[in-house]
Design a protein around this motif. Structure first.
Motif, PDB file in Angstrom:
ATOM      1  N   LEU A 211       0.562  -0.825   0.159  1.00  0.00           N
ATOM      2  CA  LEU A 211       0.030  -0.281   0.248  1.00  0.00           C
ATOM      3  C   LEU A 211       0.839   0.948   0.033  1.00  0.00           C
ATOM      4  N   ALA A 212       0.384   1.825  -1.042  1.00  0.00           N
ATOM      5  CA  ALA A 212       1.269   3.503  -1.071  1.00  0.00           C
ATOM      6  C   ALA A 212       0.055   4.270  -0.972  1.00  0.00           C
ATOM      7  N   GLY A 213       0.396   5.825  -1.131  1.00  0.00           N
ATOM      8  CA  GLY A 213      -0.433   6.953  -0.601  1.00  0.00           C
ATOM      9  C   GLY A 213       1.013   8.516  -1.115  1.00  0.00           C
ATOM     10  N   LYS A 214      -0.331   9.558  -1.415  1.00  0.00           N
ATOM     11  CA  LYS A 214       0.794  10.688  -1.162  1.00  0.00           C
ATOM     12  C   LYS A 214      -0.354  11.763  -1.018  1.00  0.00           C
ATOM     13  N   TYR A 215       0.229  12.654  -0.220  1.00  0.00           N
ATOM     14  CA  TYR A 215      -1.401  13.915  -0.478  1.00  0.00           C
ATOM     15  C   TYR A 215      -0.159  14.945  -0.100  1.00  0.00           C
ATOM     16  N   PHE A 216      -0.510  15.850  -0.840  1.00  0.00           N
ATOM     17  CA  PHE A 216       0.570  17.670  -0.961  1.00  0.00           C
ATOM     18  C   PHE A 216      -0.761  18.660  -1.654  1.00  0.00           C
ATOM     19  N   GLN A 217      -0.143  19.423  -0.452  1.00  0.00           N
ATOM     20  CA  GLN A 217      -1.059  21.020  -0.775  1.00  0.00           C
ATOM     21  C   GLN A 217       0.079  22.293  -0.490  1.00  0.00           C
TER      22      GLN A 217
END
Length: 746
Positions: A211-217
């Motif tokens: 499982l992998a994920g990314k969040y950016f703002q």
């Protein structure tokens, strides 16, 4: 086609012998890898195992096409946040950010404009838009979970079919040697930047889960700081409510916030479950940016609810079976592209009102590939593909956002006219075959071709052939010819935009302009000749030279319907339109150029050094009308220099990387010379990454973007200094940004 088939059969017969079914391809590759490892350590660092270039395991230095590989170690040392960061440092790529209100950025590869002209894969499965809308490439394509990234340049339709005109990029995901591993890397920076990456790996008996994920703002820095010296810069409308646009003064009916905002956010999720010969993958990404970027603030409203969002959801089931010298790979993939229904424009073209947009694209793909390692010298790979597509291409400006759950319907903004929604259903059947024959350790020949039959635009045939010559232990040469095609996407074929107005309260309507569909649009055809050479001056120091010549025909151009296709007879939706524009196939283009790259890689007891220096050149001529009058190609910077060093000593590492871009060309022509493009100053962009390892893989890091705080601009399509319009002349770029974070491995 018959000649190609005959030649393939002849090579098979000549190379076949009594060992046809006695060789194990894994052992064959193991022998090649063992030969590589006998070389000095520094020299072996230049070649890694890849599969993207030929759909067969090989070493990157022996690939027929120009190939670059970015490893997990380089991603870690350089703190790459996204695929965009990776491509910025590679030869023959020009990356222009914040220059397109539809796609956020533009990638120009060897003079070919647009990221829709190369294909992005994840473990060999397409994750760019299934119906080939031009999508942003930024944090929505993370690389934190990558084992390596394989970038193959040039025509690749002989293996990958439609849209592989400029190349193919394959993100290979990593696993772990542990039974359980978790990595996460939160970070933050100025301008309200927040970023987080996650990687989780778990073995479950004979299965494994990733499982992998990314969040950016981020909140884009104040536009006022970067553009106050622009002659068309005018912020008065945000306080008075009346905007001084290129079409005169306009007072929006919907209130405008006095605060200029252009936030951006992105996220991505990846999941993979491996169970012996089966693998189940899922990938979803999304990016949202301002739909006013590159437009002056008096011609488009910079508020946080004026946005453009789009994403892709892909899921696949893959089955791979090894039978001695055969490898069978079967996959079933489903992919959905969707434009966020909240997407809207508030600009001069909709009277500073709100015009909503929507688009949807679906694909179901069945793929079968067979890899046959006949003997040590001969490999054959082939397969077939069935694809089924459904699309609702990008709509006209709508009065209200679409609610997909309640049906696809709406009215054209500013009117009570029902909007037209085009439903496009089509299919594609394709098949390919390729032979790789190495009669000795000096020569390796490749010959292959792919045939596609599309229900919308007919058949295409794309061959590829070439030779790799290991002239000596130090010198390798390669020569390749290939053809490819860019399919006319539903977006390019059926997109429509314009406006109506009424002088009698909605009893009748008329229009000055509409861009309307042309269902008969055909593919762009491309042919590419590619030459490369690599020479090892020492075991640790190499020089690479690559050159190319590309022919593009049947270009997409927008022309008058009345003068070319006469589809609409001056009317749309039953109302008169002064000028109707449609896309047509017209014109041709030749691009040529190359790159010189120096690489130095050395490993010592506590020290690692990787240094590179690249000089790239590109130019060409385009005959837009097909009448023999050729002009300069657009949006390129003929000269680029890219250089950098990855240096690590014990627990500390630093990676400064410089991108120098020479004079940039715009799309607009010079007023006194219709064959010369207007130009924009170049720039020097320095990015620096620092890292300190605290324990094993855990550490702290700092990224500095635009470390020299350069105030610069990049090419944009609409900028015109001789006839200023709604857009800036050159898209203003971001100032110095600093981002720091912590990477934790459990």
């Amino acid at each position: 086609m018959r000649q190609i088939c005959a030649l393939l059969c002849s090579l098979l017969l000549l190379a076949s012998n009594d060992q046809l079914l006695a060789q194990d391809p894994d052992n064959l590759f193991k022998e090649s890898l063992e030969e590589l490892m006998k070389q000095p350590v520094a020299k072996s660092l230049f070649d890694v195992k890849i599969t993207t270039a030929s759909l067969n395991e090989e070493l990157s230095g022996k690939a027929l096409a120009m190939t670059r590989v970015i490893t997990a170690e380089q991603i870690r040392l350089r703190n790459y946040q996204s695929l965009r960061d990776v491509l910025m440092d590679l030869p023959d790529f020009k990356v222009d950010d914040i220059n397109d209100e539809n796609s956020f950025n533009t990638f120009i590869t060897r003079g070919i404009v647009g990221q829709e002209k190369f294909v992005i894969l994840l473990d060999g499965v397409r994750i760019s838009s299934p119906t080939n809308e031009r999508m942003p490439i930024a944090e929505n394509y993370p690389v934190y979970f990558a084992k390596q990234i394989e970038i193959v340049y040039g025509s690749a339709s002989a293996l990958y079919g439609a849209d592989a005109v400029a190349g193919v990029i394959n993100i290979i995901t990593k696993t772990s040697a542990k039974n359980f591993e978790v990595e996460f890397a939160p970070s933050m920076g100025n301008y309200n930047t927040y970023n987080g990456d996650l990687f989780l790996y778990k073995k479950i008996g004979k299965a494994s889960l990733t499982l992998a994920g990314k969040y950016f703002q981020e909140q884009t820095p104040d536009l006022n700081e970067r553009t106050t010296d622009d002659p068309v810069f005018d912020l008065s409308g945000y306080n008075t409510g009346t905007f001084n646009t290129v079409f005169g003064t306009i007072t929006p009916t919907v209130p405008v916030s006095p605060t200029l905002e252009a936030p951006r956010k992105a996220y991505a999720v990846f999941g993979s479950l491996k169970m012996e010969d089966f693998q189940f993958n899922m990938f979803y990404n999304y990016l949202q940016h301002s739909s006013s970027i590159q437009v002056t603030p008096n011609n488009s409203i910079y508020n946080k609810d004026v946005l453009y969002g789009q994403g892709v959801l892909m899921s696949s089931i893959n089955y791979t079976k090894k039978l001695r010298n055969l490898r069978l790979s079967s996959s079933l993939m489903g992919s959905i592209y969707e434009m966020d229904p909240r997407t809207n424009f508030r600009n001069v073209f909709v009277g500073m009102a709100t015009g909503y947009k929507y688009a949807l694209g679906n694909e179901i793909k069945l793929n079968q590939t067979v890899n046959w390692q006949i003997n040590r010298n001969l490999n054959v790979v082939g397969g077939f593909t069935f694809e089924f597509f459904n699309s609702i291409p990008k709509t006209a400006d709508l009065s209200d956002p679409i609610n997909p759950r309640q049906g696809i319907q709406g009215t054209i903004t500013g009117t009570d006219l029902p909007a037209e929604f085009f439903q496009v259903n089509y299919s594609n059947i394709g098949g390919f075959a390729q032979i790789q024959y190495a009669p000795n350790q000096v020569f390796s020949f490749t010959l292959g071709s792919r045939y596609d039959n599309n229900s919308r635009f007919g058949t295409t045939l794309n061959p590829r052939m070439g030779v790799v010559v290991q002239a000596s232990k130090k010198l390798a040469l390669r020569l390749m010819y290939g053809s490819s095609f860019l399919a006319p996407s539903p977006l390019r074929t059926f997109e429509h935009y314009g406006s109506f107005f009424s002088n009698d309260g909605g009893q009748t309507y008329q229009s000055f302009f509409w861009h309307l569909p042309n269902p008969d649009l055909k593919p762009i055809q491309a042919k590419n000749l590619d030459f490369g050479a690599r020479y090892f001056i020492t075991d640790a120091f190499s020089v690479s030279i690559n050159s190319y010549y590309t022919w593009l025909t049947d270009l997409f151009n927008d022309k008058s319907d009345a003068d070319h296709t006469n589809i609409y007879n001056g009317q749309f939706l039953g109302w008169n339109v002064d000028f109707i524009e449609v896309p047509v196939n017209e014109g041709q283009q030749q691009n040529y150029g190359g790159s010189l790259q120096l690489d130095y890689r050395k490993e010592m007891k506590n020290t690692k050094l990787n240094a590179y220096f690249i000089v790239s050149y590109v130019d060409g001529r385009v005959d837009v009308l097909g009448d023999g009058n050729k002009a300069e190609i657009e949006l390129v910077a003929p000269w680029q220099i890219k250089t950098g060093i990855d240096f690590s000593y014990k627990s500390f590492s630093v990676s400064p990387r410089l991108v120098w871009v020479g004079e940039q060309r715009m799309n607009a022509f010079q007023a006194d010379n219709p064959t010369k493009r207007q130009t924009l100053d170049g720039y020097a962009l320095l990015n620096v990454s620092l890292r300190y390892q605290l324990y094993k893989k855990s550490g702290i890091f700092i990224n500095v973007f635009n470390a020299l705080n350069q105030k610069y601009r990049v090419s944009n399509f609409s900028g015109n200094k001789d006839n200023p319009s709604h857009a800036f002349f050159g898209a203003p770029q971001l100032p110095l940004r600093i981002q720091g974070g912590l990477q934790v491995n459990l």
